[in-house]
Write an enzyme that holds these catalytic residues in place. Structure first.
Site, mmCIF file in Angstrom:
data_model
loop_
_atom_site.group_PDB
_atom_site.id
_atom_site.type_symbol
_atom_site.label_atom_id
_atom_site.label_comp_id
_atom_site.label_asym_id
_atom_site.label_seq_id
_atom_site.Cartn_x
_atom_site.Cartn_y
_atom_site.Cartn_z
ATOM 1 N N GLN A 193 90.777 -49.326 -88.911
ATOM 2 C CA GLN A 193 90.300 -50.365 -89.841
ATOM 3 C C GLN A 193 88.830 -50.719 -89.548
ATOM 4 O O GLN A 193 88.041 -50.957 -90.462
ATOM 5 C CB GLN A 193 91.190 -51.595 -89.716
ATOM 6 C CG GLN A 193 90.704 -52.784 -90.495
ATOM 7 C CD GLN A 193 91.734 -53.895 -90.532
ATOM 8 O OE1 GLN A 193 92.643 -53.862 -91.352
ATOM 9 N NE2 GLN A 193 91.601 -54.878 -89.666
ATOM 10 N N GLY B 290 96.724 -64.547 -90.326
ATOM 11 C CA GLY B 290 97.539 -65.639 -89.802
ATOM 12 C C GLY B 290 98.596 -65.190 -88.811
ATOM 13 O O GLY B 290 98.561 -64.061 -88.324
ATOM 14 N N ASP C 75 93.056 -52.562 -84.336
ATOM 15 C CA ASP C 75 93.079 -51.854 -85.624
ATOM 16 C C ASP C 75 91.837 -50.960 -85.691
ATOM 17 O O ASP C 75 90.926 -51.196 -86.491
ATOM 18 C CB ASP C 75 93.098 -52.877 -86.765
ATOM 19 C CG ASP C 75 94.343 -53.733 -86.709
ATOM 20 O OD1 ASP C 75 95.393 -53.269 -87.150
ATOM 21 O OD2 ASP C 75 94.269 -54.862 -86.171
ATOM 22 N N HIS D 239 93.808 -62.866 -81.710
ATOM 23 C CA HIS D 239 92.934 -63.503 -82.704
ATOM 24 C C HIS D 239 91.992 -64.495 -82.011
ATOM 25 O O HIS D 239 90.807 -64.568 -82.333
ATOM 26 C CB HIS D 239 93.755 -64.273 -83.742
ATOM 27 C CG HIS D 239 94.681 -63.427 -84.563
ATOM 28 N ND1 HIS D 239 96.046 -63.469 -84.437
ATOM 29 C CD2 HIS D 239 94.429 -62.511 -85.547
ATOM 30 C CE1 HIS D 239 96.607 -62.640 -85.309
ATOM 31 N NE2 HIS D 239 95.651 -62.041 -85.992
ATOM 32 N N GLY E 226 89.141 -56.545 -84.249
ATOM 33 C CA GLY E 226 89.829 -56.112 -83.037
ATOM 34 C C GLY E 226 89.965 -54.598 -82.965
ATOM 35 O O GLY E 226 90.289 -53.959 -83.973
ATOM 36 N N SER F 101 100.437 -58.665 -81.484
ATOM 37 C CA SER F 101 100.400 -58.426 -82.924
ATOM 38 C C SER F 101 101.239 -59.497 -83.608
ATOM 39 O O SER F 101 102.263 -59.926 -83.050
ATOM 40 C CB SER F 101 100.983 -57.042 -83.226
ATOM 41 O OG SER F 101 101.321 -56.953 -84.595
#
Ligand code: AMP
Length: 282
Positions: free
Chosen positions: A155, A31, A152, A37, A149, A187
């Protein structure tokens, strides 16, 4: 857009769509949404019949309780933004829905080397938490494609490893980093920076460019030292790391090797806000 809060409703809806042969793209988020995003949503929409987005601030991946408490929440604004951008299903679960047995004694994922360095080293337990939630979300949505993305980067590698460990067949799409005009990577945490800090924070991008421009000529250790000095001069409170690594494994590199794709990674604090960024160098 359909907003669903319960796993059983997501299962039912997606089962129906999959039976009709629809391709499902999935964009998981925490969120406080921004253009980064939305770029993932756009890619998913372009390449799938149905785009599912989730918003869930995963308590298990915050190694710092203060960071969790201060994590920005903007749910109403987020819902409008996702609707405007054509998301088909928004999954908005509670903590209890995702972790009905609580968040203690969760299973361990054997991630190996990838969770011992950079983010893994400075945020112990963080990637275990990422795997906990991603494993659950992937089992709920069972997407054809998962949009992540490059922001990151580590990740993305961890989630690739998770797919291997769990034999989940979803395809991972790594999407480019969306930046402010001054280069600062977008971010959710940027909302905690004031205007002056946002200007200062552009030094992270400038430092990555500096590393890229000098990677062919300078010794890697010297280059990392000069980059760290630049960051300190720019006013960051603390540097967690400036690394140059093999982009496939994140093994740290000491010397040039033309055959290996190289990545520079930076993690710093500015006025107590932790910021990360990275750049492919060749
Ligand atoms: P988050 O809400 O921070 O968990 O991020 C959700 C997804 O959006 C992750 O896959 C992030 O890597 C991705 N993302 C975050 N910031 C950016 C950005 N600036 N550009 C592209 N993708 C991003």
């Amino acid at each position: 857009m359909i907003l669903l809060k319960k796993i059983k409703d997501v299962n039912k809806r997606l089962h129906f769509l999959k039976n009709k042969g629809k391709l499902i793209g999935f964009v998981p988020t925490m969120g406080a949404l921004h253009k980064g995003h939305i770029s993932l949503v756009e890619l998913s929409k372009k390449n799938n019949d149905v785009t599912v987005c989730s918003i869930f601030v995963n308590p298990v991946q915050f190694n710092d309780p203060g960071d969790f408490q201060k994590y920005p929440v903007a749910i109403e604004k987020d819902i409008l933004l996702l609707e405007k951008n054509g998301v088909d299903i928004l999954f908005l679960p509670s903590v209890n829905e995702i972790y009905p047995e609580g968040i203690k004694d969760l299973p361990h994922y054997n991630l190996g080397f990838i969770e011992t360095i950079s983010e893994g080293e400075f945020r112990p337990g963080h990637f275990q938490g990422v795997c906990q939630v991603m494993h659950r979300l992937l089992n709920i949505v069972v997407p054809d494609k998962l949009y992540l993305g490059q922001k990151d980067y580590q990740q993305c590698l961890v989630i690739k490893k998770l797919l291997q460990l769990t034999h989940i067949k979803t395809e991972i799409k790594i999407c480019p980093i969306i930046r402010e005009t001054n280069g600062l990577a977008m971010s959710s945490r940027n909302v905690r920076l004031n205007e002056e800090d946002r200007k200062k924070a552009a030094a992270i991008y400038k430092t990555l460019i500096f590393i890229k421009q000098n990677i062919q000529t300078k010794n890697f250790n010297e280059l990392k030292k000069e980059a760290a000095e630049k960051l300190i001069r720019s006013g960051f409170d603390k540097i967690d790391y400036v690394e140059i690594a093999d982009a496939n494994s994140l093994e740290l590199m000491i010397n040039r090797d033309e055959k290996i794709k190289i990545l520079a990674l930076i993690a710093v604090y500015l006025n107590g806000v932790r910021l990360i960024d990275n750049m492919l160098l060749n």
